[in-house]
Design an enzyme around this catalytic site. Structure first.
Site, PDB file in Angstrom:
ATOM      1  N   SER A   1      68.808  -5.572  26.943  1.00  0.00           N
ATOM      2  CA  SER A   1      69.145  -6.139  25.614  1.00  0.00           C
ATOM      3  C   SER A   1      69.062  -5.295  24.552  1.00  0.00           C
ATOM      4  O   SER A   1      68.015  -4.520  24.268  1.00  0.00           O
ATOM      5  CB  SER A   1      68.098  -7.335  25.167  1.00  0.00           C
TER       6      SER A   1
ATOM      7  N   HIS B   1      73.223  -6.646  27.135  1.00  0.00           N
ATOM      8  CA  HIS B   1      72.903  -8.070  26.549  1.00  0.00           C
ATOM      9  C   HIS B   1      73.029  -7.659  25.057  1.00  0.00           C
ATOM     10  O   HIS B   1      72.086  -6.929  24.737  1.00  0.00           O
ATOM     11  CB  HIS B   1      71.715  -8.586  27.127  1.00  0.00           C
TER      12      HIS B   1
ATOM     13  N   ASP C   1      72.310  -9.946  21.438  1.00  0.00           N
ATOM     14  CA  ASP C   1      71.537 -10.914  20.985  1.00  0.00           C
ATOM     15  C   ASP C   1      72.070 -11.239  19.483  1.00  0.00           C
ATOM     16  O   ASP C   1      71.686 -10.302  18.563  1.00  0.00           O
ATOM     17  CB  ASP C   1      70.119 -10.748  20.846  1.00  0.00           C
TER      18      ASP C   1
ATOM     19  N   MET D   1      72.091 -13.528  16.285  1.00  0.00           N
ATOM     20  CA  MET D   1      71.174 -14.377  15.617  1.00  0.00           C
ATOM     21  C   MET D   1      71.518 -14.738  14.165  1.00  0.00           C
ATOM     22  O   MET D   1      72.063 -13.730  13.455  1.00  0.00           O
ATOM     23  CB  MET D   1      69.568 -13.919  15.593  1.00  0.00           C
TER      24      MET D   1
ATOM     25  N   HIS E   1      74.821 -13.195  23.692  1.00  0.00           N
ATOM     26  CA  HIS E   1      73.940 -14.406  23.925  1.00  0.00           C
ATOM     27  C   HIS E   1      74.087 -14.957  22.275  1.00  0.00           C
ATOM     28  O   HIS E   1      73.405 -14.081  21.276  1.00  0.00           O
ATOM     29  CB  HIS E   1      72.396 -14.067  24.107  1.00  0.00           C
TER      30      HIS E   1
ATOM     31  N   MET F   1      72.586 -17.163  19.686  1.00  0.00           N
ATOM     32  CA  MET F   1      71.479 -17.932  19.058  1.00  0.00           C
ATOM     33  C   MET F   1      71.946 -18.376  17.519  1.00  0.00           C
ATOM     34  O   MET F   1      71.627 -17.760  16.601  1.00  0.00           O
ATOM     35  CB  MET F   1      70.104 -17.156  19.141  1.00  0.00           C
TER      36      MET F   1
ATOM     37  N   MET G   1      65.868 -19.375  28.663  1.00  0.00           N
ATOM     38  CA  MET G   1      64.814 -18.374  28.004  1.00  0.00           C
ATOM     39  C   MET G   1      63.330 -18.648  28.453  1.00  0.00           C
ATOM     40  O   MET G   1      62.931 -19.878  28.657  1.00  0.00           O
ATOM     41  CB  MET G   1      64.962 -19.041  26.540  1.00  0.00           C
TER      42      MET G   1
ATOM     43  N   ASP H   1      65.444 -14.659  30.201  1.00  0.00           N
ATOM     44  CA  ASP H   1      65.666 -13.833  29.024  1.00  0.00           C
ATOM     45  C   ASP H   1      64.165 -13.880  28.158  1.00  0.00           C
ATOM     46  O   ASP H   1      64.114 -15.233  27.970  1.00  0.00           O
ATOM     47  CB  ASP H   1      66.719 -14.183  28.183  1.00  0.00           C
TER      48      ASP H   1
HETATM   49  C1  DX5 Z   1      65.173 -13.075  22.350  1.00  0.00           C
HETATM   50  C2  DX5 Z   1      66.371 -12.667  22.864  1.00  0.00           C
HETATM   51  C3  DX5 Z   1      65.875 -11.508  23.974  1.00  0.00           C
HETATM   52  C4  DX5 Z   1      65.014 -10.563  23.763  1.00  0.00           C
HETATM   53  C5  DX5 Z   1      64.234  -9.961  25.116  1.00  0.00           C
HETATM   54  O1  DX5 Z   1      65.672 -14.160  21.500  1.00  0.00           O
HETATM   55  O2  DX5 Z   1      67.345 -13.457  23.445  1.00  0.00           O
HETATM   56  O3  DX5 Z   1      67.314 -10.984  24.639  1.00  0.00           O
HETATM   57  O4  DX5 Z   1      65.478  -9.614  23.092  1.00  0.00           O
HETATM   58  O5  DX5 Z   1      63.491  -9.112  24.790  1.00  0.00           O
HETATM   59  P1  DX5 Z   1      62.252  -8.825  25.304  1.00  0.00           P
HETATM   60  O6  DX5 Z   1      62.565  -8.198  26.837  1.00  0.00           O
HETATM   61  O7  DX5 Z   1      61.678  -7.677  24.674  1.00  0.00           O
HETATM   62  O8  DX5 Z   1      61.484 -10.035  25.532  1.00  0.00           O
HETATM   63 ZN    ZN Z   2      69.103 -12.821  24.714  1.00  0.00          ZN
END
Ligand code: DX5
Ligand code: ZN
Length: 232
Positions: free
Chosen positions: A9, A34, A36, A38, A67, A69, A140, A174
């Site tokens: 990620s 990956h 993320d 947000m 991903h 969010m 998750m 994840d």
């Molecule tokens: C959290 C994200 C994850 C996160 C994983 O909302 O979707 O992808 O970055 O990070 P680690 O591996 O540090 O838990």
């Molecule tokens: Zn993620």
């Protein structure tokens, strides 16, 4: 059995040298990248938009696993696909805000893989109406929003619940994936492992990715042979 895929990620990468970070984990042997996204609404944190995905795409050779969010994936799916996402996942918890099935079909109609994600407190049964439209399910194992959180073992049964619904695609986990948690996750039936801190937080990323892969493959083999012997 689905192949083990390690998906670092980028949330845990150094954004001041994003190109180097992408090249570093690709050379270290990752399978997917990956990303993320947000929006400060669906989760309290804010990250980046299609502009950064497009910047990563310019330097990446591995598939981009985006991903979302965000509360309105209907509005932003096309910009993220245009930016180069190869897999696009959004959250089932926004179901009441639009037509989930239509968006999954739209993503596939653009030749990309479609995914849905479930927060730790969302039951897998919520995905039932969409099983046929899904290439990937992202379970998750922490509440979405931040990297570096502790893995929640309570989500482990979800992979088997999904298979029981007839889902045959990629199952991703994840949040909090480390050498200490990946084997349980693989034994539970997941095959894609998103790891932020565990990969970007170490100097020898190649050794770390190999270690994660080996632990996951061993756990898959062990659980497969357990299933065989228990069915005799
Ligand atoms: C959290 C994200 C994850 C996160 C994983 O909302 O979707 O992808 O970055 O990070 P680690 O591996 O540090 O838990
Ligand atoms: Zn993620």
């Amino acid at each position: 059995m689905h192949p083990v895929r390690i998906a670092p990620s980028l949330l845990a990468a150094d954004f001041g040298k994003l190109r180097d970070e992408v090249e570093s984990v690709e050379q270290a042997g990752c399978d997917w990248l990956h990303l993320d996204v947000m929006d400060g609404h669906f989760v309290p944190n804010l990250t980046f938009g299609p502009f950064i995905v497009a910047a990563v795409k310019k330097h990446a050779t591995k598939p981009l696993d985006t991903h979302l969010m965000i509360t309105d994936p209907w509005k932003y799916a096309d910009p993220f696909l245009d930016a180069g996402s190869d897999l696009l996942t959004f959250h089932i918890e926004v179901e009441e805000k639009g037509d989930v099935g239509a968006l999954l079909k739209h993503i596939r109609s653009r030749g990309k893989k479609a995914g849905l994600s479930v927060q730790p407190d969302t039951p897998i049964s919520r995905l039932k109406p969409y099983i046929q439209d899904l290439d990937l399910v992202l379970i998750m194992s922490v509440f979405a929003g931040f990297g570096g959180q502790k893995f929640m073992t309570s989500v482990l049964p979800k992979a088997q619940e999904l298979r029981a619904l007839g889902f045959d695609g990629e199952i991703s986990m994840d949040g909090g994936i480390t050498p200490a948690t990946i084997a349980d996750s693989a034994a539970a039936g997941t095959n894609v492992f998103v790891a932020g801190t565990a990969v970007f937080g170490v100097d020898d990323r190649k050794a770390r990715i190999s270690e994660l892969r080996q632990l996951a493959e061993n756990a898959q083999d062990t659980s497969a042979s357990d299933t065989e012997s228990s069915s005799i």
